[in-house]
Design a protein around this motif. Structure first.
Motif, PDB file in Angstrom:
ATOM      1  N   PRO A 148       0.913  -1.152   0.117  1.00  0.00           N
ATOM      2  CA  PRO A 148      -0.074   0.026  -0.020  1.00  0.00           C
ATOM      3  C   PRO A 148       0.990   1.239  -0.105  1.00  0.00           C
ATOM      4  N   GLY A 149       0.131   2.417  -0.289  1.00  0.00           N
ATOM      5  CA  GLY A 149       0.923   3.539  -0.159  1.00  0.00           C
ATOM      6  C   GLY A 149       1.147   4.066   1.314  1.00  0.00           C
ATOM      7  N   ILE A 150       2.076   4.731   1.243  1.00  0.00           N
ATOM      8  CA  ILE A 150       2.715   5.400   2.621  1.00  0.00           C
ATOM      9  C   ILE A 150       1.514   5.841   3.726  1.00  0.00           C
ATOM     10  N   ASP A 151       0.445   6.310   2.973  1.00  0.00           N
ATOM     11  CA  ASP A 151      -0.517   6.736   3.911  1.00  0.00           C
ATOM     12  C   ASP A 151      -1.580   5.682   4.239  1.00  0.00           C
ATOM     13  N   SER A 152      -1.523   4.345   3.624  1.00  0.00           N
ATOM     14  CA  SER A 152      -2.255   3.463   4.039  1.00  0.00           C
ATOM     15  C   SER A 152      -1.907   2.489   5.222  1.00  0.00           C
ATOM     16  N   ASP A 153      -2.850   1.912   6.118  1.00  0.00           N
ATOM     17  CA  ASP A 153      -2.542   1.083   7.036  1.00  0.00           C
ATOM     18  C   ASP A 153      -2.812  -0.415   6.820  1.00  0.00           C
ATOM     19  N   ALA A 154      -3.161  -0.542   5.283  1.00  0.00           N
ATOM     20  CA  ALA A 154      -3.214  -1.704   4.830  1.00  0.00           C
ATOM     21  C   ALA A 154      -2.269  -2.903   5.109  1.00  0.00           C
ATOM     22  N   LYS A 155      -2.554  -4.139   5.268  1.00  0.00           N
ATOM     23  CA  LYS A 155      -1.683  -5.163   5.444  1.00  0.00           C
ATOM     24  C   LYS A 155      -1.073  -5.725   4.380  1.00  0.00           C
ATOM     25  N   VAL A 156       0.153  -6.409   4.434  1.00  0.00           N
ATOM     26  CA  VAL A 156       0.581  -6.879   3.167  1.00  0.00           C
ATOM     27  C   VAL A 156       0.931  -8.596   3.436  1.00  0.00           C
ATOM     28  N   ASP A 157       0.679  -9.465   2.894  1.00  0.00           N
ATOM     29  CA  ASP A 157       1.103 -10.866   3.026  1.00  0.00           C
ATOM     30  C   ASP A 157       2.367 -11.052   2.179  1.00  0.00           C
ATOM     31  N   THR A 158       3.436 -10.942   3.020  1.00  0.00           N
ATOM     32  CA  THR A 158       4.919 -10.877   2.073  1.00  0.00           C
ATOM     33  C   THR A 158       5.177 -12.479   1.628  1.00  0.00           C
ATOM     34  N   SER A 159       4.193 -13.321   1.993  1.00  0.00           N
ATOM     35  CA  SER A 159       4.619 -14.814   1.592  1.00  0.00           C
ATOM     36  C   SER A 159       3.531 -15.332   0.233  1.00  0.00           C
ATOM     37  N   SER A 160       2.783 -14.435  -0.248  1.00  0.00           N
ATOM     38  CA  SER A 160       1.884 -14.419  -1.233  1.00  0.00           C
ATOM     39  C   SER A 160       2.664 -14.493  -2.396  1.00  0.00           C
ATOM     40  N   ASP A 161       2.012 -15.250  -3.307  1.00  0.00           N
ATOM     41  CA  ASP A 161       2.525 -15.171  -4.827  1.00  0.00           C
ATOM     42  C   ASP A 161       2.578 -14.037  -5.273  1.00  0.00           C
ATOM     43  N   ALA A 162       1.538 -13.018  -5.110  1.00  0.00           N
ATOM     44  CA  ALA A 162       1.590 -11.567  -5.763  1.00  0.00           C
ATOM     45  C   ALA A 162       2.572 -10.825  -5.073  1.00  0.00           C
ATOM     46  N   PHE A 163       2.897 -10.998  -4.045  1.00  0.00           N
ATOM     47  CA  PHE A 163       4.076 -10.226  -3.331  1.00  0.00           C
ATOM     48  C   PHE A 163       5.456 -10.554  -3.724  1.00  0.00           C
ATOM     49  N   LYS A 164       5.536 -11.915  -3.885  1.00  0.00           N
ATOM     50  CA  LYS A 164       6.967 -12.503  -4.415  1.00  0.00           C
ATOM     51  C   LYS A 164       6.951 -12.173  -6.064  1.00  0.00           C
ATOM     52  N   SER A 165       5.947 -12.244  -6.818  1.00  0.00           N
ATOM     53  CA  SER A 165       5.906 -11.902  -8.039  1.00  0.00           C
ATOM     54  C   SER A 165       6.410 -10.438  -8.260  1.00  0.00           C
ATOM     55  N   GLY A 166       5.833  -9.572  -7.462  1.00  0.00           N
ATOM     56  CA  GLY A 166       5.914  -8.090  -7.616  1.00  0.00           C
ATOM     57  C   GLY A 166       7.297  -7.845  -7.330  1.00  0.00           C
ATOM     58  N   ALA A 167       7.944  -8.382  -5.898  1.00  0.00           N
ATOM     59  CA  ALA A 167       9.189  -8.114  -5.646  1.00  0.00           C
ATOM     60  C   ALA A 167      10.352  -8.559  -6.805  1.00  0.00           C
ATOM     61  N   LYS A 168      10.099  -9.670  -7.223  1.00  0.00           N
ATOM     62  CA  LYS A 168      10.843 -10.192  -8.384  1.00  0.00           C
ATOM     63  C   LYS A 168      10.772  -8.974  -9.751  1.00  0.00           C
TER      64      LYS A 168
END
Length: 183
Positions: A148-168
């Motif tokens: 999420p943007g800096i102004d967000s309090d949303a949570k992120v699942d760093t183990s998700s496929d979406a996170f891993k794909s985005g990080a790559k």
């Protein structure tokens, strides 16, 4: 492992990376992860090697990593030889259990050497040099909706496929934008 990132965590992570405080084995009675040398903004090349992102992880020039390893090994050896026990924390960093507080004063010189390197000119130059690279990476992650943007309090699942794909993909994009090449 599921990790949740809030706005404060993202800001803290960005500040730590940008400040170069992430001395990857920042031992002592503290904790650790990773660091590195002066950078040429035009080419992304450091004087001691090259920093780059790989799958969302910042990788450091070998000479800096070797110095950190040497300092951390000396500090770890000192602490454990004086009765302290290494305690690994959930995030992969560590600290020491020092019953009777014997190791800390005995290892003050080794801790001072770690601190001097972490706060010294080589790390300051590295921190300044990776600012554009880390900014590109996090801007990509936010822009692609991976975090999420800096102004967000949303949570992120760093183990998700979406996170891993985005990080790559953001690693590749940030490296290209900063002009650095990963192996």
């Amino acid at each position: 492992m599921k990790r949740n990132f809030s706005r404060g965590v993202i800001l803290a992570c960005a500040a730590l990376i940008a400040a170069g405080i992430a001395l990857y084995g920042t031992v002592g009675a503290g904790a650790g992860q990773r660091p590195s040398a002066a950078h040429d903004f035009a080419t992304g090349q450091s004087l001691a090697g090259q920093a780059y992102f790989a799958n969302g992880r910042l990788e450091y020039p070998q000479d800096i990593a070797s110095q950190i390893d040497t300092l951390n090994l000396a500090l770890d050896s000192c602490y454990t030889s004086h009765g302290a026990t290494k305690v690994v924390l959930p995030d992969g960093s560590w600290t020491y259990s020092d019953p009777g507080s014997v190791a800390q004063p005995a290892c003050a010189g080794a801790q001072d050497a770690v601190n001097a390197f972490a706060n010294g000119p080589k790390m300051a130059g590295f921190s300044a040099g990776i600012a554009a690279l880390t900014h590109s990476f996090w801007a990509c992650m936010i822009g692609r909706g991976v975090v999420p943007g800096i102004d967000s309090d949303a949570k992120v699942d760093t183990s998700s496929d979406a996170f891993k794909s985005g990080a790559k993909s953001c690693s590749t994009a940030a490296n290209a934008k900063a002009g650095v090449k990963s192996p």
